[in-house]
Design a protein around this motif. Structure first.
Motif: not given
Length: 369
Positions: A102, A60-62, A68-69, A5, A7, A98-99, A106
């Protein structure tokens, strides 16, 4: 290999604005989110209340780039250097996003990103509702941390009005409320859900009625300021269109005599602000019953679990036998910023002592009169 992930710390206003579509998808995938975490509410708040150079929005990216957060924060310097949630005092709940699909990755990425972003500041999450996503960050945090009580919110189950009346403690109390509902009907009070295109005008009426109803009485001063009105009008239109808010007008003799704003999310709905003409009370209409009846109607088919009366421990709310739910304040520090945590806890203790002394003084004064 486990997916990694990434950030990103967003500090530019334009980048925050551009996040709206991504934010909306993330918001829908976070079951704990309340309308106070929607992009429309937070970005509008930032435009009215933010200070240049203070934005600290951690994203935060997947793998693939989907967010995803997110932790929507800003830097403050007083009373202590801290990162605090966007939304401020006019928001009843603060949280991160928060997804739900994930969760572990996440949570870890957001927690580590927050520790890096904090640097020499404390992280101070205010008004965190029990079960909020921010509790996952608190549980994962490996530095100094502390949890203290924040505001009390009173909550009812999201039931139709007749079932809420049936929960009242006595047959006499139930009869009184039913009589008040009949009175509203006899007066001819009619309610209408405002269409999205008409929301801005309705909100201006709400603010004017709110000012009128509190004229000459103690009121939350912020609600009368232009920046609050600008924020409300700017944010609520998009929230109505996305299903995160409902605006209701009440008419009597063809005149709008009250306007209510209710915020809604999958887990809860709550009446945020209303304005009512003194004429309603002059006609012996019970405004609190009228508003609760409308709010209960909004939750009838929405699957909401909670009808929140939001912050405030006012006596009239207790007539409905609500459950008091205490928001939490989550304080997070790094090893080197532990003294800031200690200072924050000392301030909390001092404020509590001051409130207790004030209550005792008021009680003693009342006993002598």
């Amino acid at each position: 290999m486990k997916p990694s992930y990434s950030t990103e710390l967003i500090t530019a206003d334009a980048d925050f604005a551009a996040l709206a579509p991504d934010w909306a998808r993330l918001y829908r995938r976070c079951a704990a989110a309340t309308p106070f975490q929607s992009h429309a509410w937070l970005h509008s708040w930032w435009l009215s209340y933010g200070r240049r150079g203070r934005l600290r929005l951690l994203l935060v990216r997947a793998p693939g780039g989907e967010p995803v957060a997110a932790a929507p924060l800003m830097a403050v310097r007083r009373p202590l250097p801290a990162l605090v949630p966007l939304g401020g005092a006019i928001s009843d709940y603060g949280d991160v996003l928060l997804d739900d699909t994930h969760t572990e990755g996440a949570v870890t990425a957001l927690t580590e990103g927050l520790a890096a972003a904090a640097r020499t500041a404390l992280i101070d999450f205010r008004e965190v509702r029990p079960g909020a996503a921010a509790e996952r960050i608190f549980d994962r945090w490996d530095g100094p941390r502390h949890r203290v009580s924040d505001s009390v919110c009173l909550e009812l189950p999201a039931l139709p009005m007749d079932e809420l009346v049936a929960r009242l403690p006595s047959a006499k109390a139930q009869q009184r409320v039913r009589a008040k509902l009949r009175k509203l009907h006899a007066l001819g009070v009619r309610r209408t859900v405002v269409r999205p295109d008409d929301v801005d005008d309705a909100l201006h009426r709400l603010l004017e009625l709110h000012r009128l109803q509190w004229q000459g009485r103690k009121v939350t001063g912020e609600h009368l300021r232009p920046r609050f009105g600008e924020h409300l009008v700017r944010s609520v239109g998009p929230m109505v269109r996305s299903g995160d808010a409902v605006v209701t007008e009440f008419r009597l003799d063809d005149d709008v005599v009250a306007v209510d704003l209710t915020l809604v999310s999958p887990r809860l709905a709550g009446g945020y602000l209303y304005g009512a003409h003194p004429r309603l009370r002059e006609r012996k209409a019970d405004v609190a019953v009228m508003l609760l009846d409308a709010c209960a109607e909004h939750t009838r088919t929405g699957g909401h679990g909670t009808l929140s009366l939001l912050r405030g421990n006012e006596p009239y709310k207790h007539h409905w036998r609500p459950e008091p739910v205490v928001n939490q304040r989550l304080l997070l520090a790094r090893r080197r910023t532990a003294p800031l945590l200690g200072a924050a806890l000392a301030e909390v203790a001092a404020r509590r002592r001051a409130k207790e002394l004030l209550r005792r003084k008021e009680h003693d004064g009342g006993g002598r009169s």
